[in-house]
Design a protein around this motif. Structure first.
Motif, PDB file in Angstrom:
ATOM      1  N   VAL A  17       0.778  -1.224   0.002  1.00 28.89           N
ATOM      2  CA  VAL A  17      -0.089  -0.192  -0.082  1.00 28.89           C
ATOM      3  C   VAL A  17       0.807   1.197  -0.040  1.00 28.89           C
ATOM      4  CG1 VAL A  17      -1.764   1.326   1.254  1.00 28.89           C
ATOM      5  CG2 VAL A  17      -1.871  -1.054   1.138  1.00 28.89           C
ATOM      6  N   VAL A  18       2.064   1.352   0.830  1.00 23.94           N
ATOM      7  CA  VAL A  18       2.784   2.382   1.042  1.00 23.94           C
ATOM      8  C   VAL A  18       3.687   2.672  -0.529  1.00 23.94           C
ATOM      9  CG1 VAL A  18       5.035   3.226   1.933  1.00 23.94           C
ATOM     10  CG2 VAL A  18       3.053   2.381   3.436  1.00 23.94           C
ATOM     11  N   LEU A  19       3.905   1.559  -1.037  1.00 27.10           N
ATOM     12  CA  LEU A  19       4.885   1.619  -2.298  1.00 27.10           C
ATOM     13  C   LEU A  19       3.647   2.127  -3.646  1.00 27.10           C
ATOM     14  CD1 LEU A  19       6.965  -1.336  -2.395  1.00 27.10           C
ATOM     15  CD2 LEU A  19       7.599   1.177  -2.357  1.00 27.10           C
ATOM     16  N   LEU A  20       2.502   1.470  -3.643  1.00 24.16           N
ATOM     17  CA  LEU A  20       1.629   2.030  -4.551  1.00 24.16           C
ATOM     18  C   LEU A  20       1.093   3.632  -4.177  1.00 24.16           C
ATOM     19  CD1 LEU A  20      -0.824  -1.090  -4.813  1.00 24.16           C
ATOM     20  CD2 LEU A  20       1.018  -0.169  -6.784  1.00 24.16           C
ATOM     21  N   GLY A  21       1.030   3.995  -3.117  1.00 22.72           N
ATOM     22  CA  GLY A  21       0.744   5.412  -2.870  1.00 22.72           C
ATOM     23  C   GLY A  21       1.794   6.181  -3.014  1.00 22.72           C
ATOM     24  N   GLY A  22       3.107   5.650  -3.018  1.00 23.68           N
ATOM     25  CA  GLY A  22       4.309   6.569  -3.204  1.00 23.68           C
ATOM     26  C   GLY A  22       4.395   6.669  -4.879  1.00 23.68           C
ATOM     27  N   LEU A  23       4.203   5.594  -5.658  1.00 23.36           N
ATOM     28  CA  LEU A  23       3.931   5.695  -7.107  1.00 23.36           C
ATOM     29  C   LEU A  23       3.081   6.864  -7.565  1.00 23.36           C
ATOM     30  CD1 LEU A  23       4.728   2.027  -7.950  1.00 23.36           C
ATOM     31  CD2 LEU A  23       6.305   3.738  -8.128  1.00 23.36           C
ATOM     32  N   VAL A  55      -1.048   6.228   6.391  1.00 25.88           N
ATOM     33  CA  VAL A  55      -1.047   4.666   6.381  1.00 25.88           C
ATOM     34  C   VAL A  55      -0.005   4.114   6.953  1.00 25.88           C
ATOM     35  CG1 VAL A  55      -1.083   2.422   5.037  1.00 25.88           C
ATOM     36  CG2 VAL A  55      -2.812   4.417   4.559  1.00 25.88           C
ATOM     37  N   GLY A  56       1.293   4.642   6.731  1.00 28.70           N
ATOM     38  CA  GLY A  56       2.534   3.928   7.133  1.00 28.70           C
ATOM     39  C   GLY A  56       2.668   4.367   8.720  1.00 28.70           C
ATOM     40  N   GLY A  57       2.534   5.433   9.193  1.00 24.72           N
ATOM     41  CA  GLY A  57       2.444   5.595  10.584  1.00 24.72           C
ATOM     42  C   GLY A  57       1.453   5.198  11.565  1.00 24.72           C
TER      43      GLY A  57
END
Length: 103
Positions: A51-57, A67-69
């Motif tokens: 999820v974090v990688l998709l959001g960053g992309l 989400v990460g925190g």
């Protein structure tokens, strides 16, 4: 053997020869806690990373940090809840902030 004959047999059996299994077993959640710690946590971490990688992309960095925190807070809470020594250490540290020393 029918139900009535089983009831009659149990009613005529002396009390010392009947073994009640529910009284001889010990119930604990240690196995469930260990299974969750071994299997579920790594799956959740992998999903959070995706999820974090998709959001960053996509460039949506505010959601990535949210989400990460929140995920890290949840995982930290689970790790404290599953380890008695960690919970005791955190409690002693918080008391140490107020000048209280626990021996």
């Amino acid at each position: 053997m029918s139900l009535t004959s089983a009831v009659v047999d149990l009613s005529t059996t002396p009390p010392g020869s009947v073994d009640v299994l529910a009284q001889n077993t010990e119930v604990s959640t240690g196995g469930l806690r260990a299974w969750i710690g071994d299997n579920i946590i790594f799956t959740i971490l992998a999903l959070i990373a995706c999820v974090v990688l998709l959001g960053g992309l996509r460039g949506n960095l505010s959601k990535v940090f949210t989400v990460g925190g929140l995920s890290l807070v949840g995982i930290a809470f689970f790790s404290l809840a599953s380890s008695e020594s960690a919970a005791t250490g955190i409690g002693n540290w918080i008391l140490g902030l107020f000048g209280i020393r626990v021996v």
